[in-house]
Design an enzyme around this catalytic site. Sequence first.
Site, short mmCIF file in Angstrom:
data_model
loop_
_atom_site.label_atom_id
_atom_site.label_comp_id
_atom_site.label_asym_id
_atom_site.label_seq_id
_atom_site.Cartn_x
_atom_site.Cartn_y
_atom_site.Cartn_z
N ARG A 91 57.42 -73.42 28.50
CA ARG A 91 56.14 -72.70 28.44
C ARG A 91 56.34 -71.38 27.73
O ARG A 91 57.06 -70.51 28.23
CB ARG A 91 55.61 -72.42 29.86
CG ARG A 91 55.54 -73.64 30.78
CD ARG A 91 54.29 -74.47 30.56
NE ARG A 91 54.40 -75.76 31.23
CZ ARG A 91 53.87 -76.05 32.42
NH1 ARG A 91 53.18 -75.12 33.07
NH2 ARG A 91 54.02 -77.24 32.95
N GLU A 97 54.68 -68.87 27.59
CA GLU A 97 53.71 -67.92 28.15
C GLU A 97 54.27 -66.50 28.21
O GLU A 97 55.45 -66.30 28.42
CB GLU A 97 53.34 -68.33 29.57
CG GLU A 97 52.50 -69.58 29.63
CD GLU A 97 52.47 -70.13 31.04
OE1 GLU A 97 52.80 -69.40 31.98
OE2 GLU A 97 52.11 -71.32 31.19
N GLU A 102 51.49 -71.69 45.36
CA GLU A 102 51.34 -73.04 44.84
C GLU A 102 52.66 -73.52 44.26
O GLU A 102 53.31 -72.81 43.51
CB GLU A 102 50.25 -73.00 43.75
CG GLU A 102 49.93 -74.33 43.13
CD GLU A 102 50.61 -74.52 41.79
OE1 GLU A 102 50.58 -73.59 40.98
OE2 GLU A 102 51.19 -75.60 41.56
N ARG A 161 60.92 -73.24 41.89
CA ARG A 161 59.95 -72.73 42.87
C ARG A 161 60.18 -73.29 44.26
O ARG A 161 60.02 -72.60 45.25
CB ARG A 161 58.52 -73.07 42.42
CG ARG A 161 58.00 -72.12 41.40
CD ARG A 161 56.49 -72.24 41.28
NE ARG A 161 56.02 -71.43 40.17
CZ ARG A 161 54.79 -71.43 39.71
NH1 ARG A 161 53.88 -72.21 40.26
NH2 ARG A 161 54.45 -70.65 38.71
#
Lengths: 545, 545
Positions: free
Chosen positions: B317, B319, B468, B519
């Site tokens: 990603r 990002e 999440e 995560r």
Amino acid sequence: MSESQPASELSHEPENEESASVSKKAAKKEAAKLEKLRRRQEQEAAAAAARAQSAEPEDPLASYYGDVPLLELQSMTIADVKDWTEVGALSEALKDQKVLIRGRAQTIRAVGKNMAFIVVREKGFTVQCVATVQPEIVSRQMVKYVAALSRESIIDIEGVVSVPDVAIKGATQQVEIQVRKLYCISKAAVLPINIEDAARSEAEIDKALQAGEQLVRVNQDTRLNFRVLDLRTPANQGIFRIQSQVGTIFRQFLLSKGFFEIHSPKLIAGSSEGGASVFKLDYKGQPACLAQSPQLHKQMSICGDFGRIFEIGPVFRAEDSYTHRHLCEFTGLDLEMEIKRHYSEVMDVVDRLFVTMFDNLNKNCEKELEAVRRQYPFEPLKYLPETLRLTFEEGVQMLKDAGVEVDPMGDLNTEAERKLGQIVLEKYGTEFYILHRYPLAVRPFYTMPCYDNPAYSNSFDVFIRGEEIISGAQRVHVPEFLAERAEACGIEVKTISTYIDSFRYGAPPHGGFGVGLERVVMLFCGLNNIRKTSLFPRDPLRLAP
Amino acid sequence: MSESQPASELSHEPENEESASVSKKAAKKEAAKLEKLRRRQEQEAAAAAARAQSAEPEDPLASYYGDVPLLELQSMTIADVKDWTEVGALSEALKDQKVLIRGRAQTIRAVGKNMAFIVVREKGFTVQCVATVQPEIVSRQMVKYVAALSRESIIDIEGVVSVPDVAIKGATQQVEIQVRKLYCISKAAVLPINIEDAARSEAEIDKALQAGEQLVRVNQDTRLNFRVLDLRTPANQGIFRIQSQVGTIFRQFLLSKGFFEIHSPKLIAGSSEGGASVFKLDYKGQPACLAQSPQLHKQMSICGDFGRIFEIGPVFRAEDSYTHRHLCEFTGLDLEMEIKRHYSEVMDVVDRLFVTMFDNLNKNCEKELEAVRRQYPFEPLKYLPETLRLTFEEGVQMLKDAGVEVDPMGDLNTEAERKLGQIVLEKYGTEFYILHRYPLAVRPFYTMPCYDNPAYSNSFDVFIRGEEIISGAQRVHVPEFLAERAEACGIEVKTISTYIDSFRYGAPPHGGFGVGLERVVMLFCGLNNIRKTSLFPRDPLRLAP
């Protein structure tokens, strides 16, 4: 999910908290979109219901068959997996019982207007189903509907299991299903390739040709263009389950030997190991490349006291290789371990790991191997309980004795490797062996030279059926020496400085190896092309699907 | 290896058969290089031997200690792993026995000129070793040599196990080794960070500060700059073994439920799913990008009749996210499966898989979790035997009841997710739950809308400790509808045509989810930064080491 980074979801939503606060204008647009969707869904549902009811308005049994409206597939019904039977589980034991199956309509054949046969396939297993007109049970319209199904459509069948007197050809299960209800879940369009064409062996095609019949041969490129269809053949169903099993055995064996699994980065600063075979990209303004192997980072993990580690992950090679055994992206099975005294400790792991793997594959993948063999015949791999080890010098001598001259300090080319494989097979009865003590000059810069002759190295290759699959070695763990070796091999030391620096704070002697997953499967199954064992292969000419 | 593509070896040799035939000139150059190497090796060996002998020429016991010359580490000695004892295996049962260990000199302390203590660390276990001057056994010169060792050097110690009367502080093993021989395998340079500084908890630092002592605090960035040192702390040794265990449990559970493992390509044609968060590159002249997830190909595998599959691999990603929970490259745990009737079938897998995972981690990783907890204290994760499922609407209502207003058709921001996590914990006593039926507008284009209200979707997120970690859904399996949804979400349909086309030949209803490995580990261990659970993290500012 506004600022989330879900692993599998391709979020097209803004990722920052700020921009996530949707403007009013956007909200209006969104509402209009939803309204359109809602209308579409209502129309679709109404149309589907109408179709189911009105296609054959005169049929009182119309609810027993038809296209399932999308609405129902949107989880309208409560899940109940208990009432399903897998095609592979259908047997005589279920005689006279009602079953519910889902699968693909592999072949559909009408016999007059009162009967239709469908062979349903699920996960490579097939069963013959028959819809016969019977008052109050199966209507003529239903048989017509069944006969008109398109191949490869997904269908649900509710029916009663019967056991015919004669063997059923063209289906794996020796029972028949008397269809009571049949619903189409997903209609297939006209197929660009037929599954039975894609599943045909060369032998079948040749045999038919001799009998004057020209059968369709699907070539490799067409297969890959329509990979989602090609994958449905029994051989491919087998190949990728075998591939999964190879990875599983690799992991389980190593976990049991005190290794653990790491995930090293695939995005690397600079041009990393240099050379033309690197995919380059821009990383937030920095020059970066894709890792050609986890080599550097798995060694750095050893410097981080991980002791024994392995990794399974993609490796990238921007090579212009158009051979049967090269890919631009493949799955590397890699390990790295501390060495106490001798690089044979690494070869010991190769030996135990692969003998265990071959034993387990032969034992646990019998059905899958058989499925592959039916389309692509091959002899089971010959290997010894304890893997043969030859030195490179011995290999060269064996070739020489057989009249093949090779450069004793060069590398073996593919032809010499094949020839040596034949000689070894004849002499030792194995198609799996280790060749070690390679000339240093043909190995990567981080390879440890031999203590008694630095023209050779503490390295090895491993061969299956005359083709190299594994490359391994003891590594240089002394930073100054490593820098010297890199320089001698024409590598700019400053481009790999973080790697070299990691050996400055105490580094244990260590070694490891890497294997290409696709090659292991290809050679174990005696296949002729690595594209057959890569799910969606990438080569210089192919980047899709 | 001439035309080979070894998985782990960074070949710097030409890859084509043709160019592999080394020219005479190159051969000469190669010979000169080798000659240089040979000379260097001889010098090194002579120098090392001389050092070992002559450093303390008057010491008749000089052969009992010293630097091991590189020559010996080049596999000069035959491997025999039987004679080694792991530091973690040292116990009172070995009293008075001779043992041989290898590890790092964690701390070295001289007591006068006749005694030196070394704490040796191997894989997180430590043992105290003592060298005491004794006639005919340990010379004063040897003690001097020991006292002068640098921290983190790799050493071999041969000695006799003794059991002291008092407890040993500062070592995990409650025995001592009376040193007989000590050899240095690899000398560490001056360390940029000390392991005990890197291993210190915030609580220790604060406590010392209250007592007026300023202890070194190693910040996150420094840790990552010297990652190979940072990885040696007990907490990191634990974290990455736990990470390995998470992957293992994920696989083993899914294999037992009829899933198998695939490897989908990371190199994708065009700009794939579009957007700014894609790493672009040139693929042999074609525009390409790195897969943001295995989403497209895992769905295509379902169209290829794979039924139930999973993948563990890197996802990319691009990002610009500078949060504690975003990375530019992380490890995705992904699965995809056929659905018979309802998307709850996918949530059932989430439930069983993660409860099994948490149970197993607590059971099998006790020591590792304890090591993490010592540096980063956390409470064990609270979860229910059967995972709580709430609808998004219920979640919004619970927030409203607690006085938190959120857009009922928007997404929850991080703050709202945390708050809801607190409310759920108070009400249901769990820190792990599923929130499903999200508004369609906040989900990716391929998400299946709900049958009863297309403003919602057959999707879910899963939370650990209010954050999440999982995103999943039933997918749209109807190609026309999928194309329509893509367009509505602003995606150019032709850029994903191979994906959409794969649904044209019959596609079963299906769904799946994705989890970020880093995560899971971060949140299970209550850590505050995802960089702590990524081996060599990649974020917008970090591409090395």
